[in-house]
Design a protein around this motif. Structure first.
Motif, mmCIF file in Angstrom:
data_model
loop_
_atom_site.group_PDB
_atom_site.id
_atom_site.type_symbol
_atom_site.label_atom_id
_atom_site.label_comp_id
_atom_site.label_asym_id
_atom_site.label_seq_id
_atom_site.Cartn_x
_atom_site.Cartn_y
_atom_site.Cartn_z
ATOM 1 N N TYR A 1 0.841 -1.193 0.000
ATOM 2 C CA TYR A 1 0.000 0.000 0.000
ATOM 3 C C TYR A 1 0.881 1.248 0.000
ATOM 4 O O TYR A 1 1.871 1.328 0.728
ATOM 5 N N VAL A 2 0.488 2.222 -0.820
ATOM 6 C CA VAL A 2 1.247 3.464 -0.958
ATOM 7 C C VAL A 2 0.279 4.634 -0.830
ATOM 8 O O VAL A 2 -0.817 4.609 -1.404
ATOM 9 N N GLU A 3 0.693 5.652 -0.085
ATOM 10 C CA GLU A 3 -0.142 6.846 0.047
ATOM 11 C C GLU A 3 -0.106 7.660 -1.236
ATOM 12 O O GLU A 3 0.954 7.836 -1.850
ATOM 13 N N LEU B 1 7.996 7.678 -8.425
ATOM 14 C CA LEU B 1 7.708 8.888 -7.660
ATOM 15 C C LEU B 1 6.279 9.358 -7.907
ATOM 16 O O LEU B 1 5.669 9.044 -8.923
ATOM 17 N N ARG B 2 5.750 10.120 -6.951
ATOM 18 C CA ARG B 2 4.448 10.791 -7.080
ATOM 19 C C ARG B 2 3.365 9.821 -7.555
ATOM 20 O O ARG B 2 2.704 10.027 -8.565
ATOM 21 N N MET B 3 3.174 8.786 -6.789
ATOM 22 C CA MET B 3 2.208 7.752 -7.148
ATOM 23 C C MET B 3 0.775 8.291 -7.126
ATOM 24 O O MET B 3 0.416 9.127 -6.294
ATOM 25 N N GLN C 1 -1.144 -0.972 -4.352
ATOM 26 C CA GLN C 1 -2.427 -0.283 -4.245
ATOM 27 C C GLN C 1 -2.172 1.112 -3.697
ATOM 28 O O GLN C 1 -1.637 1.267 -2.594
ATOM 29 N N VAL C 2 -2.544 2.137 -4.465
ATOM 30 C CA VAL C 2 -2.357 3.528 -4.048
ATOM 31 C C VAL C 2 -3.669 4.026 -3.443
ATOM 32 O O VAL C 2 -4.720 3.978 -4.094
ATOM 33 N N ILE C 3 -3.618 4.495 -2.192
ATOM 34 C CA ILE C 3 -4.826 4.949 -1.508
ATOM 35 C C ILE C 3 -4.574 6.303 -0.852
ATOM 36 O O ILE C 3 -3.432 6.714 -0.639
ATOM 37 N N ASN D 1 -5.797 3.567 8.345
ATOM 38 C CA ASN D 1 -5.878 2.714 7.163
ATOM 39 C C ASN D 1 -4.469 2.196 6.892
ATOM 40 O O ASN D 1 -3.595 2.310 7.748
ATOM 41 N N GLU D 2 -4.231 1.634 5.740
ATOM 42 C CA GLU D 2 -2.960 0.964 5.486
ATOM 43 C C GLU D 2 -1.774 1.922 5.383
ATOM 44 O O GLU D 2 -0.621 1.487 5.447
ATOM 45 N N VAL D 3 -2.027 3.234 5.220
ATOM 46 C CA VAL D 3 -0.913 4.160 4.998
ATOM 47 C C VAL D 3 -0.848 5.306 5.999
ATOM 48 O O VAL D 3 0.122 6.076 5.988
ATOM 49 N N SER D 4 -1.858 5.465 6.869
ATOM 50 C CA SER D 4 -1.854 6.635 7.745
ATOM 51 C C SER D 4 -2.790 6.433 8.925
ATOM 52 O O SER D 4 -3.564 5.467 8.977
ATOM 53 N N LEU D 5 -2.737 7.377 9.869
ATOM 54 C CA LEU D 5 -3.670 7.400 10.989
ATOM 55 C C LEU D 5 -3.910 8.841 11.414
ATOM 56 O O LEU D 5 -3.050 9.701 11.262
#
Length: 228
Positions: free
Chosen positions: A27-29, A86-88, A114-116, A182-186
């Motif tokens: 997972y990628v932000e 870069l910059r997904m 997966q970019v979210i 979520n998978e990339v942040s809180l």
């Protein structure tokens, strides 16, 4: 890069036939970069990366080429074969494959990305039941992706889920915090029980406080649906 170009069509066929073989997701932000590691053994001679069967970039230790939507955004580390994008964006979600030639033989790898979006700050609503004098805190957030809810607060309380039921014995100066992940942040929002007044629902929303008269827990759920 003649060797990899000769096998590219066959390689794409293998990719398309094995989309379902990926067992984990990276997972990628949105807006951030990702580095994919092929975990090869030896010194790469030719490196090719593809995305959903289309070329991303390739490197033969002398010449580097990028393709399609990845032009100006991709890098290949020639000593490891790693690909950095870069910059997904959400358009970059999919299956990434590598074909890396070492000692004349190909070593392959696959990654599902997966970019979210990062999770937003949660909203906390509160209601005091006039009959039981108990309180309910409800945590919510707008998100297209799966999120989890965790509560912390008085007496080192820890609770999972959107709702937190609080007994009438709890001190009014107690503060409870809802953390959404979520998978990339809180993100977290705190709520003080003293702000939960009799017969009124208080909602913390975008740094504003809203009030709504309510006397039954079923009305709370109805309000939350409308509120969201």
């Amino acid at each position: 890069m003649k060797t990899l170009r000769e096998v590219f069509n066959l390689f794409v066929c293998v990719i398309l036939s094995r989309f379902n073989a990926v067992t984990s997701i990276i997972y990628v932000e949105n807006g951030k970069s990702v580095t994919l590691n092929p975990n090869v053994q030896g010194d790469p001679e030719d490196i090719l990366w593809t995305f959903n069967g289309n070329k991303v970039a390739e490197h033969d230790l002398n010449e580097f080429q990028e393709y399609g939507q990845f032009r100006g955004r991709s890098e290949i580390q020639i000593t490891t074969g790693q690909l950095t994008v870069l910059r997904m964006t959400s358009q970059d979600s999919g299956i990434y494959w590598s074909a890396i030639q070492i000692d004349g033989k190909l070593q392959n790898s696959e990654n599902e990305v997966q970019v979210i979006d990062a999770v937003q700050e949660p909203n906390v609503t509160c209601i005091l039941n006039n009959i039981t004098e108990s309180k309910i805190l409800f945590c919510s957030v707008s998100s297209q992706f799966q999120t989890t809810f965790e509560w912390t607060g008085s007496n080192s309380i820890q609770h999972s889920g959107q709702e937190l039921h609080i007994s009438k014995e709890e001190k009014p100066d107690s503060v409870f915090t809802c953390t959404v992940k979520n998978e990339v942040s809180l993100k977290s929002t705190s709520f003080a029980l003293k702000d939960c007044l009799t017969g009124q629902l208080h909602a913390h929303y975008n740094n504003c406080w809203l009030k709504y008269s309510v006397y039954d827990e079923s009305e709370l759920r109805l309000f939350v649906v409308i509120f969201l």
